[in-house]
Design a protein around this motif. Sequence first.
Motif, PDB file in Angstrom:
ATOM      1  N   GLY A  18     -17.464  39.585  34.668  1.00 23.31           N
ATOM      2  CA  GLY A  18     -18.117  38.311  34.953  1.00 23.31           C
ATOM      3  C   GLY A  18     -17.753  37.256  33.929  1.00 23.31           C
ATOM      4  N   TRP A  19     -17.622  37.677  32.674  1.00 24.59           N
ATOM      5  CA  TRP A  19     -17.207  36.745  31.621  1.00 24.59           C
ATOM      6  C   TRP A  19     -15.806  36.216  31.896  1.00 24.59           C
ATOM      7  CZ3 TRP A  19     -13.268  36.606  27.975  1.00 24.59           C
ATOM      8  CH2 TRP A  19     -13.440  35.707  26.901  1.00 24.59           C
ATOM      9  N   VAL A  20     -14.904  37.102  32.315  1.00 24.22           N
ATOM     10  CA  VAL A  20     -13.535  36.690  32.641  1.00 24.22           C
ATOM     11  C   VAL A  20     -13.549  35.715  33.817  1.00 24.22           C
ATOM     12  CG1 VAL A  20     -11.283  37.478  33.461  1.00 24.22           C
ATOM     13  CG2 VAL A  20     -12.537  38.832  31.763  1.00 24.22           C
ATOM     14  N   LEU A  21     -14.360  36.009  34.839  1.00 20.36           N
ATOM     15  CA  LEU A  21     -14.463  35.134  36.012  1.00 20.36           C
ATOM     16  C   LEU A  21     -14.954  33.752  35.618  1.00 20.36           C
ATOM     17  CD1 LEU A  21     -14.332  34.918  39.129  1.00 20.36           C
ATOM     18  CD2 LEU A  21     -16.725  35.649  39.173  1.00 20.36           C
ATOM     19  N   GLU A  22     -16.009  33.682  34.808  1.00 18.72           N
ATOM     20  CA  GLU A  22     -16.550  32.393  34.371  1.00 18.72           C
ATOM     21  C   GLU A  22     -15.565  31.662  33.459  1.00 18.72           C
ATOM     22  OE1 GLU A  22     -19.260  30.478  34.738  1.00 18.72           O
ATOM     23  OE2 GLU A  22     -20.164  31.709  36.309  1.00 18.72           O
ATOM     24  N   LEU A  23     -14.870  32.400  32.629  1.00 20.30           N
ATOM     25  CA  LEU A  23     -13.884  31.795  31.733  1.00 20.30           C
ATOM     26  C   LEU A  23     -12.806  31.076  32.543  1.00 20.30           C
ATOM     27  CD1 LEU A  23     -12.821  31.604  28.731  1.00 20.30           C
ATOM     28  CD2 LEU A  23     -11.431  33.613  29.288  1.00 20.30           C
ATOM     29  N   LEU A  24     -12.299  31.738  33.581  1.00 19.63           N
ATOM     30  CA  LEU A  24     -11.256  31.143  34.417  1.00 19.63           C
ATOM     31  C   LEU A  24     -11.797  29.989  35.250  1.00 19.63           C
ATOM     32  CD1 LEU A  24      -9.430  34.395  35.610  1.00 19.63           C
ATOM     33  CD2 LEU A  24      -8.724  32.807  33.815  1.00 19.63           C
ATOM     34  N   PHE A  25     -13.026  30.136  35.765  1.00 16.09           N
ATOM     35  CA  PHE A  25     -13.625  29.067  36.571  1.00 16.09           C
ATOM     36  C   PHE A  25     -13.799  27.794  35.745  1.00 16.09           C
ATOM     37  CE2 PHE A  25     -17.478  26.751  37.811  1.00 16.09           C
ATOM     38  CZ  PHE A  25     -17.135  26.379  39.116  1.00 16.09           C
ATOM     39  N   ARG A  26     -14.320  27.943  34.545  1.00 13.96           N
ATOM     40  CA  ARG A  26     -14.563  26.773  33.696  1.00 13.96           C
ATOM     41  C   ARG A  26     -13.254  26.165  33.205  1.00 13.96           C
ATOM     42  NH1 ARG A  26     -20.303  27.513  30.746  1.00 13.96           N
ATOM     43  NH2 ARG A  26     -21.248  28.913  32.269  1.00 13.96           N
ATOM     44  N   ARG A  27     -12.232  26.987  33.055  1.00 15.68           N
ATOM     45  CA  ARG A  27     -10.947  26.471  32.581  1.00 15.68           C
ATOM     46  C   ARG A  27     -10.202  25.687  33.663  1.00 15.68           C
ATOM     47  NH1 ARG A  27      -6.749  24.559  31.749  1.00 15.68           N
ATOM     48  NH2 ARG A  27      -5.136  25.114  30.236  1.00 15.68           N
ATOM     49  N   PHE A  29     -11.429  25.094  37.253  1.00 11.43           N
ATOM     50  CA  PHE A  29     -12.103  24.517  38.412  1.00 11.43           C
ATOM     51  C   PHE A  29     -13.346  23.692  38.101  1.00 11.43           C
ATOM     52  CE2 PHE A  29     -10.099  28.548  39.715  1.00 11.43           C
ATOM     53  CZ  PHE A  29      -9.193  28.060  40.645  1.00 11.43           C
ATOM     54  N   SER A  30     -14.002  23.923  36.985  1.00 15.02           N
ATOM     55  CA  SER A  30     -15.278  23.264  36.707  1.00 15.02           C
ATOM     56  C   SER A  30     -15.105  21.764  36.479  1.00 15.02           C
ATOM     57  CB  SER A  30     -15.941  23.903  35.473  1.00 15.02           C
ATOM     58  OG  SER A  30     -17.134  23.213  35.150  1.00 15.02           O
ATOM     59  N   SER A  31     -15.934  20.973  37.183  1.00 17.19           N
ATOM     60  CA  SER A  31     -15.913  19.517  36.999  1.00 17.19           C
ATOM     61  C   SER A  31     -16.515  19.123  35.660  1.00 17.19           C
ATOM     62  CB  SER A  31     -16.688  18.845  38.136  1.00 17.19           C
ATOM     63  OG  SER A  31     -18.030  19.297  38.162  1.00 17.19           O
ATOM     64  N   ALA A  32     -17.267  20.037  35.042  1.00 13.49           N
ATOM     65  CA  ALA A  32     -17.877  19.753  33.744  1.00 13.49           C
ATOM     66  C   ALA A  32     -16.872  19.902  32.597  1.00 13.49           C
ATOM     67  CB  ALA A  32     -19.070  20.687  33.511  1.00 13.49           C
ATOM     68  N   ASN A  33     -15.655  20.308  32.934  1.00 13.34           N
ATOM     69  CA  ASN A  33     -14.622  20.480  31.906  1.00 13.34           C
ATOM     70  C   ASN A  33     -13.354  19.727  32.326  1.00 13.34           C
ATOM     71  OD1 ASN A  33     -13.099  21.439  29.705  1.00 13.34           O
ATOM     72  ND2 ASN A  33     -12.593  23.355  30.742  1.00 13.34           N
ATOM     73  N   PRO A  34     -13.415  18.385  32.394  1.00 14.39           N
ATOM     74  CA  PRO A  34     -12.255  17.602  32.852  1.00 14.39           C
ATOM     75  C   PRO A  34     -11.050  17.725  31.933  1.00 14.39           C
ATOM     76  CG  PRO A  34     -13.924  16.167  31.889  1.00 14.39           C
ATOM     77  CD  PRO A  34     -14.543  17.527  32.000  1.00 14.39           C
ATOM     78  N   GLU A  35     -11.288  18.093  30.661  1.00 16.34           N
ATOM     79  CA  GLU A  35     -10.173  18.232  29.720  1.00 16.34           C
ATOM     80  C   GLU A  35      -9.448  19.561  29.875  1.00 16.34           C
ATOM     81  OE1 GLU A  35     -12.211  17.772  26.055  1.00 16.34           O
ATOM     82  OE2 GLU A  35     -12.216  15.589  26.131  1.00 16.34           O
ATOM     83  N   ARG A  36      -9.999  20.452  30.716  1.00 16.69           N
ATOM     84  CA  ARG A  36      -9.402  21.760  30.990  1.00 16.69           C
ATOM     85  C   ARG A  36      -9.145  22.568  29.714  1.00 16.69           C
ATOM     86  NH1 ARG A  36     -11.713  21.966  35.107  1.00 16.69           N
ATOM     87  NH2 ARG A  36     -11.105  20.695  36.875  1.00 16.69           N
ATOM     88  N   LYS A  37     -10.189  22.666  28.912  1.00 16.69           N
ATOM     89  CA  LYS A  37     -10.121  23.464  27.694  1.00 16.69           C
ATOM     90  C   LYS A  37     -10.680  24.858  27.961  1.00 16.69           C
ATOM     91  CE  LYS A  37     -10.521  19.574  24.487  1.00 16.69           C
ATOM     92  NZ  LYS A  37      -9.196  19.778  23.857  1.00 16.69           N
ATOM     93  N   TRP A  38     -10.275  25.806  27.119  1.00 21.60           N
ATOM     94  CA  TRP A  38     -10.838  27.150  27.205  1.00 21.60           C
ATOM     95  C   TRP A  38     -12.225  27.130  26.570  1.00 21.60           C
ATOM     96  CZ3 TRP A  38      -8.735  30.592  30.269  1.00 21.60           C
ATOM     97  CH2 TRP A  38      -7.363  30.542  30.532  1.00 21.60           C
ATOM     98  N   ILE A  39     -13.250  27.501  27.338  1.00 20.98           N
ATOM     99  CA  ILE A  39     -14.638  27.451  26.879  1.00 20.98           C
ATOM    100  C   ILE A  39     -15.249  28.844  26.993  1.00 20.98           C
ATOM    101  CG2 ILE A  39     -16.922  26.465  27.288  1.00 20.98           C
ATOM    102  CD1 ILE A  39     -15.551  24.024  28.477  1.00 20.98           C
ATOM    103  N   ASN A  40     -15.848  29.302  25.912  1.00 19.90           N
ATOM    104  CA  ASN A  40     -16.540  30.585  25.932  1.00 19.90           C
ATOM    105  C   ASN A  40     -17.828  30.429  26.744  1.00 19.90           C
ATOM    106  OD1 ASN A  40     -17.516  33.139  25.457  1.00 19.90           O
ATOM    107  ND2 ASN A  40     -17.990  32.806  23.311  1.00 19.90           N
ATOM    108  N   PRO A  41     -17.915  31.035  27.933  1.00 19.35           N
ATOM    109  CA  PRO A  41     -19.098  30.843  28.777  1.00 19.35           C
ATOM    110  C   PRO A  41     -20.301  31.632  28.271  1.00 19.35           C
ATOM    111  CG  PRO A  41     -17.612  32.404  29.796  1.00 19.35           C
ATOM    112  CD  PRO A  41     -16.916  31.908  28.557  1.00 19.35           C
ATOM    113  N   GLY A  42     -21.479  31.183  28.663  1.00 25.33           N
ATOM    114  CA  GLY A  42     -22.685  31.903  28.295  1.00 25.33           C
ATOM    115  C   GLY A  42     -23.149  31.590  26.884  1.00 25.33           C
ATOM    116  N   PHE A  43     -24.175  32.312  26.459  1.00 31.83           N
ATOM    117  CA  PHE A  43     -24.760  32.044  25.151  1.00 31.83           C
ATOM    118  C   PHE A  43     -24.435  33.123  24.127  1.00 31.83           C
ATOM    119  CE2 PHE A  43     -28.024  31.093  22.007  1.00 31.83           C
ATOM    120  CZ  PHE A  43     -27.976  29.712  22.002  1.00 31.83           C
ATOM    121  N   CYS A  44     -24.060  34.290  24.605  1.00 31.83           N
ATOM    122  CA  CYS A  44     -23.678  35.342  23.666  1.00 31.83           C
ATOM    123  C   CYS A  44     -22.318  35.023  23.058  1.00 31.83           C
ATOM    124  CB  CYS A  44     -23.634  36.696  24.375  1.00 31.83           C
ATOM    125  SG  CYS A  44     -25.256  37.351  24.819  1.00 31.83           S
ATOM    126  N   VAL A  45     -22.034  35.661  21.934  1.00 34.74           N
ATOM    127  CA  VAL A  45     -20.778  35.427  21.229  1.00 34.74           C
ATOM    128  C   VAL A  45     -19.631  36.175  21.896  1.00 34.74           C
ATOM    129  CG1 VAL A  45     -19.552  35.814  19.053  1.00 34.74           C
ATOM    130  CG2 VAL A  45     -21.915  34.998  19.028  1.00 34.74           C
TER     131      VAL A  45
END
Length: 250
Positions: A18-27, A29-45
């Motif tokens: 699920g972390w991998v899926l969210e990582l790819l989605f945010r990188r 497809f996510s409209s909240a990341n227009p700069e297309r940066k790699w973002i660690n999803p969730g709150f855990c490290v």
Amino acid sequence: MNIFLTLAFLFFIGATLGWVLELLFRRFFSSANPERKWINPGFCVGPYLPLYGCGLCFLYLIASLEQFSIIRDPFWNRVVLFLIMAVCMTVTEYFAGLIALKGFHVRLWDYSKQWGNIQGLICPKFSLAWALLGAAYYFLIHPRILHAIDWLSRNLAFSFVIGLFYGVFLIDVVYSTKLIHRIKKLADENEVIVRCENLKAHVRSVHERSAQKASFFFPLRSERPLNEHLRELRETLEQRRRTGGKKHAG
């Protein structure tokens, strides 16, 4: 095989994938990341999302109920299963988000711009996505999960890896809980609700402006006090709009 070990194994798989899926989605497809940066999803490290781990356990248990269904038509039987999966995942998502929002004044995700949303925590669009994911799980993943469980039953030495995962995971949970309590205290002092992704983005932008390298796994780590970042983010938003009642930091 022991159901506890089975669910522990499934949580491990679901949380990681699920972390991998969210990582790819945010990188990509996510409209909240227009700069297309790699973002660690969730709150855990670490590279895991507990919501997906719980979700995979629920999907496995629900799919296992198919044999007890009173609906004889296989097509409608599966439709009901997918609806149950969507409802179960939506409820899980709602309560996970509600606990973070009401208990810690932290918004981990925000669907407030989506049609039909409830408190910005769930919406029909993502409930439909859960139904589609449930169908994908049933047809593509569940048979492989059954094979994986059978493999684990014949290779119980792998349970050492699962135990290692939970050891690291529990340490991470303790660290993340302390951090979220710290953010809650700052949120109470500043009378704001913190949007976690916006706070991460703000800390990252501060690092970039000062030519410092932002930490991927510790996105809120900074040489400056976290309260300063929160105050700056609040001031920036107050310049953009006026809000009534409780303000949102991001």
